[in-house]
Write an enzyme that holds these catalytic residues in place. Structure first.
Site, PDB file in Angstrom:
ATOM      1  CG  ASP B 414      -1.670   1.013   1.367  1.00 57.47           C
ATOM      2  OD1 ASP B 414      -2.248   1.592   0.396  1.00 57.47           O
ATOM      3  OD2 ASP B 414      -1.871   1.687   2.464  1.00 57.47           O
ATOM      4  CE  LYS B 415       0.788   7.463  -2.593  1.00 58.03           C
ATOM      5  NZ  LYS B 415       1.000   8.439  -1.872  1.00 58.03           N
ATOM      6  CE  LYS B 577     -11.802  17.410   3.017  1.00 60.29           C
ATOM      7  NZ  LYS B 577     -12.346  17.070   4.279  1.00 60.29           N
ATOM      8  CB  THR B 688      -1.975   3.752  -3.969  1.00 65.70           C
ATOM      9  OG1 THR B 688      -2.360   4.682  -3.055  1.00 65.70           O
ATOM     10  CG2 THR B 688      -1.343   4.395  -5.428  1.00 65.70           C
ATOM     11  CG  ASP B 690      -2.847   8.784  -3.279  1.00 69.71           C
ATOM     12  OD1 ASP B 690      -3.885   9.585  -3.185  1.00 69.71           O
ATOM     13  OD2 ASP B 690      -1.922   8.989  -2.511  1.00 69.71           O
TER      14      ASP B 690
END
Lengths: 354, 1137
Positions: B414-415, B577, B688, B690
């Site tokens: 995982d990051k 957001k 990830t 992300d």
């Protein structure tokens, strides 16, 4: 400041920093390389060579003589007689003559040898009752079920000693006569005692308890002799009353079952008190006279008398000296090969290290 | 409300029987509801007893025995034992019964003890008092007697005894604070809400008068999901129905905080609570070594059966002659004669099986298990893996996989929180293209006087000023951060600043904390949430209050969150957001281009970016939104889907405000670790959630990608231009061309400068690749294969935009590929659990995102860098240790049993055992067990510092190299050779001659003892030759067990044992020792047995040395030269701690 204080809490869970727990115990790390192995090999090879030569010389000076009397000489008749009726009561004696080529120096041991007799069959081996033979009173009349079918006779009387091993005890009696070229026949005197392990004779095998008024015969009352025996166990030796019952030497020797189907068992030791046997067994003609009882024909077996010299090394056995010599040669070959490899590859290996 | 209840009534009757099964009705206070409303169906629920124990006092013995004998090995030994009991076998039942009994007893005691501890814990929990409201009074009850429907009163700092629906609290607003630290490790206080219509019932008397029923789903293990509905009957009217969600559900195991007391009703009790459902055991993972061990076992089982068959057949061939079958000296009993020949043959077969069964020893399983269990302590004890900051040691949840750590080929990491620290700092924010950088960054702490800011792009103008402030307010409002006025967070003391008590921001997401703290530094301080009003201190130190109307929580699918607030001036705002990819498509105006450029710039820098947008709502729009949400929340069926749909409708037509960039620093030595893993031949994949640019930047920073790595992209951007098919083939062509030239390079010895590849793939493309193609004919198969082919040739792969389930899919894909590589997954968050469970070895990081990953993992560590030692040192050691253990065990049992087999040829196949019963029984238990066990715990073929320094050594043991078939065959042949040497050596020695000086003869037991003595010595010395690490413990056990053998034999033969019926070993050993030739032959046979192995070792080392051996040799030269220096440094290092 705050950080330091905070540090004390979590650090309490820190593992012990002992060498063992960190797997850092001081240790010796040898590895098998040519440098360490080669000297060992050369030395080992040399040691084996010397041992081999020494043993070889020892064995060369040890003589052994085998006289197969199964159907030799006049024993042909007895051989046929014992062929079918196993438990025949008819006595049969015969003689076989043989020659001793060289003097058997020192102590000479007489063995009887059997071939193709499987003392190592599992059921046969188990067919004995040690509890009975170590003199436990309760076991005397209650032989172990392992002894079946030799545990009780047809009338359900317990057999002592029970089992197939005792039942099949070797019952030929052997007498060796020396026929010197100039004189009358002399019987070769044999010690028939001290042929069993000391511990077996004096500790392990015990008769049921007796005392002055209570004879051995009474102690064995309520039991019967094994089916194939001609005498009860308490009358095995006529000459020595202390050699009767379970502590009879011949019985004890027989009860130590052999590992292989061809085996020999100690029968007696030459008594060297008397001339001309003081130096050992002189060369010349001998006659073996046999009280032929033990049938071997049914299992295609052979019987023999083995006369052997015994040194510290035992009898005549070429295995160990040869094995040592061969091993010595093998180690030497391996060492030479390794040396060659080491010389050839050594430089190369060094380069690789850099 | 009438409408909704009507609708719910309709749905209730229309959905039919099935939906009823999935929900339950709880009568609050166990009172019958007002008549006429609904039939009162009494449902039975379990009581609140928690049973984590497996056994009771009564069923322990049968159940434990049953479970133990379900293991195939134990069952096999039981069968052997029973055969020995039933038929007449060569060895006594004791020989297999005793070890089996020992093994079973030890296991039973261990399990019984563990269960006893569980019982104690259960009792403590079950008997702890709880307060229940009955007849308007508070009564004490044992926790286990709690029933579904009981109203429970819980006081501050008490733990909830079961899953409860919050009815009322001591606070007026009907909220309470709860920490779920023991459930998921999040120590933050979470707010739970009472049902609006019941929050007034906040005394015992009042609660008693409440008439209501709760309908909810049957218990589910998901901690964060709950749907239900409460029907409140007031004054015999139509009941009022209210939705219940996870914000109303208090979970067992959580603790009440900052609230005086609450009243709540039990809905799930005992084993049906979410906590209990979550503690189900994981599926067993089995290591590669265990698999090869089982393969060997099957081979040996075949050997065993064929040995028994051969002997049975030969026995009947041999016995064809009746004189051999039944010679006069060995007559059978009547019953034996009458037995049918087939039965006799079968019995003989079984007897042979029993005689040879030791070839598969019980003790191997025990030793392997002990080795694994005890060995895992070295991980726990390792000081290098102790984390001083957290005060945590590594966790070993299973010791079955120790050796698998040495076999890893693929590492999936995982990051966030694994490669990076998950310690967020706001680096900058960008409002309409103006960049603000808050300096004086101090993480996790609010520094007074640091409220300054740096404006890179100055003078944004008046309009810009307004936008800027709106942006700051948005960030101050759009979050789920709580304010905590305590000093300890996460068990770490963060310090007190200048004597003032400080407040902390706590959130389940560290990004949010970073944002809110960053805002504070930029002048907007979020103070607290009070009476559903959020209070903000703006730059002018004025208090602004916003009423918090709705929170649209974050989820990983939407990748955004929103809040709806009403300002003091009465305007409705929706602030949102989220990730840029989920915001930009929903934006209608704003300076999209500038923001996008900045976001991309930041992402390349490795920063985590978020976009902020807003829209104003009119009152009508707000009403509509409310309606949408409440109707979505009210349903029982597919609630998530409906909520998602509602969110999708609400969150659109935004005006873009700006973007933020949060930095997540790389963990200490992450790059070094990744480099080592690469050198060790492992492929490292980063999975990830992300975005691509951020993830790629992290990959560069952590040296997963180098500057000369050619990056292959397999992303939506590319597949938009070309078809997936073309892209895949393009890439595979590139990679394979390289691959071809690479092999050529290896031949020519120029492999130094080959290009290495890195692949980047995103979640969307991945799911396209994994989707089974419909038209098989067009491209001749699946994309999967091509994809795997590409991956195989890439040194590093980055998968971004991954959903948790996709992570597991990737792991599964690699696991199932044709080489079946060993995979390792490492992660810290709940989103990594699926991949941790899927991989061969799952490693959890005890990090900031709770303990869920650590709990579900096989091993848990505190930092990514510890992976290096875990794999390169511990994994390597465990692998070589267990490999030797397994091979040695089979070897020593071949040596043990093969002479017995050979002996059958001499004893007429009568199953006569060669060795005495005591030797048969104790060989594996005590004569040869300890040296190998200690070897397999202590062995270090290379110093651990070298292992760490030179990761390429790991390649030496890759692909289960020490347990391949050639090695196995070598060991087996060595065993057979040794057995032949002992046996025939002894046979020739015994060959009808005397070898005592008194002319007396030896029997078969002496023969067996001689063979056995050579056997024990050879086998132990063979291990001594293999030992590279001789500590005093090794010396002690190796020489000690030889000494023990001698002493035991002297003792065993030294006494007439009163309780035994056979005395065959009496003085056998001593008589043997009294014979010179016996000594000479024992020494000779041992030398001959060990010779070939020594020669082979030296030759191999000289001619074909492995890297390991080269290093050993090198080290030896070094130590020879500098032995004193080395010794000194070693002692000093061991003393200094």
């Amino acid at each position: 400041m705050g950080k330091k204080q905070a540090g004390t809490g979590p650090l309490s869970r820190r593992p012990d920093n002992s060498a063992f727990k960190q797997q850092r115990l001081p240790a010796w790390s040898p590895s098998l390389t040519a440098q360490t192995v080669l000297p060992t090999f050369y030395i080992l090879s040399l040691v084996c060579l010397f041992l081999g030569i020494w043993l070889f010389i020892t064995v060369e000076n040890t003589y052994e003589l085998k006289v197969d009397y199964t159907n030799a000489g006049t024993c042909e008749r007895c051989f046929d007689l014992r062929k079918h009726v196993i438990a025949s009561k008819t006595p049969c004696t015969c003689t076989v003559s043989f020659q001793v080529p060289k003097t058997f120096q020192g102590d000479v041991f007489f063995y009887y040898g059997l071939r193709n007799f499987h003392q190592n069959l599992r059921r046969y081996m188990d067919s004995r009752d040690d509890a009975q033979m170590v003199g436990r009173k309760n076991n005397l009349k209650a032989p172990s079920s392992y002894c079946a079918p030799f545990d009780y006779d047809a009338n359900r009387v317990p057999i002592a000693p029970c089992g197939a091993v005792a039942n099949s005890m070797f019952n030929d009696s052997l007498t060796v006569m020396y026929n010197p070229a100039d004189g009358a026949e002399i019987q070769v005197p044999l010690y028939r005692k001290g042929i069993a392990w000391y511990t077996d004779k004096n500790v392990k095998f015990r008769n049921p308890p007796t005392n002055n008024t209570f004879t051995l015969q009474q102690a064995f009352e309520g039991t019967t002799r094994p089916l194939y025996w001609q005498r009860p166990v308490y009358e095995l030796d006529d000459t020595d009353s202390n050699n009767n019952g379970f502590i009879n030497d011949d019985l004890i020797v027989w009860m130590r079952e052999a590992a292989f189907p061809n085996f020999k068992k100690l029968y007696g030791v030459l008594n060297r008190a008397q001339v001309p046997f003081t130096e050992g067994l002189p060369p010349g003609n001998y006659t073996l006279s046999i009280n032929y009882n033990f049938p071997v024909e049914p299992f295609r077996g052979r019987k023999e008398l083995v006369i052997s010299m015994v040194t510290w090394f035992g009898g005549q056995n070429y295995f160990l000296p040869i094995a040592y010599l061969v091993t010595s040669a093998l180690i030497l070959v391996a060492a030479v090969v390794l040396t060659m490899v080491y010389v050839k590859v050594g430089k190369y290996g060094k380069n690789m290290e850099d | 409300m009438d409408f909704s209840s009507l609708r719910s009534l309709i749905t209730r009757y229309c959905t039919g029987e099935e939906s009823w099964v999935d929900s339950r009705t709880v009568y609050i206070g166990n009172k019958v509801p007002p008549p006429g409303t609904e039939a009162y169906i009494l449902q039975r629920f379990p009581d609140n007893r928690i049973v984590s124990s497996k056994y009771t006092f009564w069923n322990f013995i049968p159940k434990n025995l049953f479970e133990q004998f379900r293991r195939i090995a134990n069952f096999y030994f039981l069968i052997i034992f029973l055969v020995q009991l039933i038929i007449d076998t060569p060895t006594s039942p004791m020989t297999s019964g005793l070890p089996l009994f020992f093994v079973i007893t030890v296991t039973a005691i261990k399990q019984g003890y563990e269960d006893w501890i569980r019982h104690k814990a259960d009792n403590a929990v079950n008997q702890c008092p709880v307060h229940v409201i009955q007849r308007g009074k508070v009564e004490r009850k044992q926790s286990q007697k709690l029933q579904v429907g009981d109203i429970v009163q819980v006081k501050e700092n008490e733990t909830f005894p079961c899953d409860l629906i919050l009815l009322s609290t001591s606070r007026e607003d009907g909220t309470c604070f709860v920490t779920t630290a023991s459930l998921d490790g999040e120590s933050s206080h979470k707010t739970y809400y009472a049902v609006q219509d019941t929050k007034a019932f906040n005394t015992a008397e009042e609660v008693e008068t409440l008439h209501a029923t709760i309908e909810c789903e049957q218990p589910q293990p998901d901690l964060y999901k709950f749907v239900g509905r409460i029907n409140i009957y007031l004054d015999r009217n139509e009941p009022i129905a209210r939705p219940l969600g996870s914000e109303n559900l208090l979970l067992r195991g959580a603790t009440l905080k900052n609230t005086e007391y609450i009243h709540a009703v039990a809905i799930y009790t005992g084993m049906e609570t979410k906590m209990a459902l979550n503690y189900q055991s994981k599926s067993q993972k089995r290591s590669a070594v265990e698999k090869s061990m089982n393969a060997y076992l099957i081979v040996y089982l075949c050997i065993l059966i064929s040995k028994a068959l051969i002997n049975t057949v030969l026995k009947y061939v041999w016995q064809a002659n009746p004189n051999r079958d039944e010679p006069w000296y060995n007559q059978k009993t009547e019953t034996e004669r009458q037995r049918h020949v087939l039965i006799r043959a079968f019995t003989d077969f079984l007897a042979f099986m029993v005689l040879f069964n030791y070839i598969i020893p019980v003790s191997m399983y025990v030793t392997v298990e002990m080795q694994k269990f005890l060995g895992s302590y070295f991980i726990l004890w390792d000081d290098d893996m102790f984390d001083e900051e957290l005060g945590e040691r590594p966790l070993v949840n299973t010791s079955d996989l120790n050796e698998e750590l040495g076999q890893v080929e693929y590492v999936f990491t995982d990051k966030t929180g694994t490669l990076t620290e998950n310690n967020m700092e706001l680096r900058e924010c960008c409002v309409d293209g103006h960049v603000y950088v808050p300096h004086a960054i101090c993480n996790g702490q609010i520094l007074p006087g640091a409220a300054e800011m740096d404006m890179i792009d100055s003078s944004p103008g008046i309009d810009g000023k307004e936008r800027e402030e709106l942006f700051f307010r948005a960030l101050c409002l759009c979050h789920t951060v709580q304010v905590k006025e305590e000093e300890t967070v996460d068990g770490i003391k963060r310090g007190i600043h200048q004597g003032k008590s400080t407040s902390f921001y706590i959130s389940s997401s560290p990004d949010e904390v970073a944002l809110v703290e960053g805002m504070k530094r930029l002048g907007f301080t979020y103070l607290r949430l009070k009476d559903s009003h959020m209070e903000i201190l703006n730059r002018e130190e004025e208090m602004e209050r916003f009423e918090l109307l709705e929170v649209l929580n974050f989820d990983s699918v939407r990748r955004r969150m929103s809040v709806i607030v009403r300002s003091s001036s009465g305007e409705y705002y929706l602030f949102c957001k989220g990730a840029d990819s989920s915001i930009f498509p929903r934006v209608v105006s704003g300076k999209v281009e500038q923001v996008r450029a900045r976001v991309e710039h930041n992402a390349v820098e490795g920063l985590r970016t978020l976009c902020v947008a807003y829209k104003k709502l009119t009152h009508e729009e707000y009403e509509q939104t409310c309606h949408l949400l409440s109707s979505a929340k009210l349903c029982l069926h597919e609630c998530d889907k409906k909520l998602a749909e509602a969110y999708d409708v609400i969150e659109k037509d935004f005006i873009l405000l700006g973007a933020t960039a949060v930095e997540d620093r790389l963990q200490d030595k992450a790059a070094d670790t990744i480099e080592s893993l690469h050198k060790a031949g492992m492929k490292v994949w980063v999975l990830t959630g992300d975005k691509m640019e951020t993830a790629a930047a992290t990959c560069y920073a952590s040296r997963l990608f180098h500057r000369n790595t050619q990056i292959l992209e397999l992303t939506t951007k590319r597949t938009e231009e070309q078809s997936l098919h073309d892209v895949l083939f393009d890439l595979s062509r590139t990679v394979l061309r390289q691959h071809g030239s690479m092999t050529r390079d290896i031949f020519s010895g120029l492999s130094g400068d080959y290009q290495d590849y890195g692949l980047i793939i995103d979640g969307a493309t991945l799911s396209a690749v994994l989707k089974p193609t419909r038209d098989v004919t067009s491209n001749g198969g699946n994309y999967k294969e091509i994809f795997l082919e590409i991956c195989r040739n890439c040194s590093a792969v980055l998968c971004c935009r991954m959903a948790p389930l996709q992570k597991a899919q990737i792991v599964k894909l690699i696991k199932a590929s044709k080489e079946h590589p060993i995979t390792l997954a490492i992660g810290d968050g709940a989103n990594d659990v699926s991949m941790i469970l899927e991989a061969h070895v799952g490693i959890g990081i005890m990090g900031k995102e709770g303990r869920q990953a650590a709990r579900n993992s096989d091993y848990a560590i505190t930092k990514f860098k510890h992976l290096k030692k875990m794999l390169l040192v511990h994994g390597h050691y465990y692998y070589i240790r267990i490999a030797e253990l397994v091979q040695y065990f089979f070897y020593k049992n071949v040596c043990f049993i093969f002479p017995q087999f050979l002996y059958q040829f001499f004893c007429g196949f009568s199953q006569q055992p060669l060795y005495d019963t005591a030797y048969l029984t104790l060989y594996n238990i005590s004569f040869t067990s300890l040296p190998i066990l200690l070897y397999s715990l202590m062995e270090q073929h290379i110093n651990m510092d070298i292992l760490k320094r030179d990761p390429s050594l790991y390649r030496d043991i890759a692909k289960n190299s020490l347990l391949r078939w050639p090695t196995f065959i070598y060991w087996t042949l060595l065993g057979v050779f040794n057995a032949v040497v002992f046996f025939f050596g002894a046979v020739f020695l015994f060959d009808n001659t005397t070898f005592t000086s008194n002319g007396q003869m030896f029997g078969n037991w002496t023969f067996g003892t001689l063979v056995f003595t050579v056997l024990v010595f050879t086998v132990t010395l063979k291990l001594a030759l293999d030992t590279h690490y001789w500590t005093w413990i090794n010396h002690f056990v190796i020489w000690g067990s030889l000494l023990f053998y001698v002493i035991f034999s002297l003792l065993w033969g030294g006494i007439i044992w009163p309780f035994l019926n056979y005395q065959r070993m009496y003085y056998v050993f001593m008589q043997m020792l009294s014979s010179g030739p016996a000594w000479l032959s024992i020494i000779l046979l041992i030398i001959v047995c060990l010779l070939p192995d020594v020669v082979k070792k030296v030759l191999c080392r000289a001619l074909w040395p492995t890297t390991t051996e080269r290093i050993q040799t090198k080290r030896q030269c070094l130590t020879a030269e500098q032995s004193t220096i080395f010794m000194l440094s070693q002692t000093s290092s061991s003393v200094s701690f």
